[in-house]
Design an enzyme around this catalytic site. Structure first.
Site, PDB file in Angstrom:
ATOM      1  N   HIS A  62     -11.674 -16.668  31.691  1.00 60.98           N
ATOM      2  CA  HIS A  62     -11.264 -17.525  31.323  1.00 60.98           C
ATOM      3  C   HIS A  62     -11.704 -18.670  31.936  1.00 60.98           C
ATOM      4  O   HIS A  62     -10.882 -18.767  33.361  1.00 60.98           O
ATOM      5  CB  HIS A  62      -9.474 -17.838  31.091  1.00 60.98           C
ATOM      6  N   HIS A 100      -9.581 -25.259  30.955  1.00 62.27           N
ATOM      7  CA  HIS A 100      -8.243 -25.232  30.388  1.00 62.27           C
ATOM      8  C   HIS A 100      -7.571 -25.610  31.479  1.00 62.27           C
ATOM      9  O   HIS A 100      -6.068 -25.257  31.832  1.00 62.27           O
ATOM     10  CB  HIS A 100      -7.305 -24.503  30.008  1.00 62.27           C
ATOM     11  N   TYR A 124      -7.191 -23.335  34.528  1.00 60.20           N
ATOM     12  CA  TYR A 124      -7.101 -22.290  35.237  1.00 60.20           C
ATOM     13  C   TYR A 124      -7.678 -22.108  36.371  1.00 60.20           C
ATOM     14  O   TYR A 124      -9.021 -23.256  37.152  1.00 60.20           O
ATOM     15  CB  TYR A 124      -6.853 -21.252  34.265  1.00 60.20           C
TER      16      TYR A 124
END
Length: 346
Positions: free
Chosen positions: A163, A166, A168
């Protein structure tokens, strides 16, 4: 014609169709141990029964304080493997493939006593101010990603996704809004992400593809655009990423929901931009609930795969219903107990 229902291969990963269930947090862990529950089992396996080609399990923390909330799944401990293995085995029995998204929320870790981040910059006025990571802690997190990938392989996942979107942790490093460091991690914003990719790539089987989710654009003043994203994606590709899952947002007021002007397929052009710029396969995502919109992405060769998020939350059998609506479902694609429920079949 290549369409939603055509098979797809990437290294040793063979998918029966082009439809992906993207990672979506369920906030359904019952304890703070990060172990997947019966809810997660039913949630993911039902989408396999519903015909999904690739299911990506929600962002699972590589560290206890790396989760968005304490109700999220984790993969930082060997004790979490068994519950995931139960899910992967059942998904495979239904003919689907399954991945897990490895992540760390960084400054967005709501339940961490003191979140960590590249720099001590809070997300907003309501959020905790994070502590800037030391070099030693950064090295420890790279190792934690590596160990989590090993657990994912042991749990039976067909691939893993990092990931990097977004807002993070990996995103926080490569964003000029959140990485104000003066050391090598500030001078080279993609360095942390590259180290994570390389560490994970080292422990995955050679023929297992590595996916990465990225935000190709930030919707906030001072944020980066798609040209900037193309360059850090180039670095991640060189480090070992085989496919990008292209989203947007995550820093500033607009998160992964897309904002007020986001319409159907609003992120597809970003996926197509990364695809054509790097000659790399991509997953398109974002308001693709319409069968026709999703089909068009594949038919027009804008992406290799499409991810159906909210549409699949509301309809576990989205794939079967799409095939039925777009020309008639093949009987062999239906679970035998459900055949009599479908009239328009070939």
């Amino acid at each position: 014609m290549t369409d939603l229902f055509a098979p797809y291969e990437l290294k040793a990963l063979t998918l029966k169709n082009r439809v992906v269930m993207p990672p979506m947090c369920q906030y359904a862990v019952e304890q703070e141990d990060g172990i997947a529950t019966d809810w997660h089992f039913v949630h993911y396996v039902s989408r396999a029964v519903g015909g999904t080609g690739l299911i990506i399990v929600e962002m699972s923390g590589i560290h206890p304080d790396g989760r968005i909330t304490s109700r999220d799944t984790g993969i930082w401990d060997d004790r979490q493997i068994a519950a995931f293995k139960r899910i992967t085995s059942a998904v495979h029995a239904e003919g689907a493939k399954i991945a897990i998204q490895l992540g760390h929320a960084g400054r967005k870790a709501v339940d961490a006593a003191v979140p960590v981040a590249p720099s001590a910059v809070a997300f907003d006025e309501r959020s905790k101010t994070p502590r800037a990571l030391t070099r030693e802690e950064i090295a420890g997190l790279v190792t934690a990603y590596r160990d989590a990938a090993l657990r994912a392989v042991e749990a039976g996942f067909d691939t893993v996704e990092l990931h990097g979107a977004h807002g993070y942790l990996i995103h926080q490093f490569h964003s000029p809004l959140t990485n104000l460091r003066e050391d090598e991690y500030g001078q080279d914003p993609a360095l942390f992400g590259m180290q994570v990719v390389e560490a994970v790539r080292e422990v995955l089987p050679v023929e297992m593809p590595l996916l990465m989710r990225v935000s190709a654009k930030e919707y906030v003043e001072g944020g980066y655009n798609e040209a900037y994203a193309l360059e850090f994606c180039r670095r991640y590709k060189d480090a070992g990423v085989d496919m990008f899952h292209v989203s947007s947002g995550g820093e500033g007021p607009i998160g992964s929901n897309g904002g007020p002007n986001a319409g159907p397929a609003y992120q597809v052009e970003l996926a197509e931009y990364i695809r054509s710029g790097l000659h790399v396969p991509v997953i398109a995502v974002g308001r693709l609930e319409s069968y026709e919109e999703a089909q068009a992405v594949i038919v027009e060769a804008k992406a290799e795969l499409v991810a159906i998020g909210r549409g699949m939350l509301s309809d576990p059998y989205w794939v079967l219903h799409a095939e039925e609506a777009l020309g008639g479902i093949r009987v062999e694609h239906l679970p035998k107990p459900y055949v009599r429920g479908h009239w328009n079949k070939k």
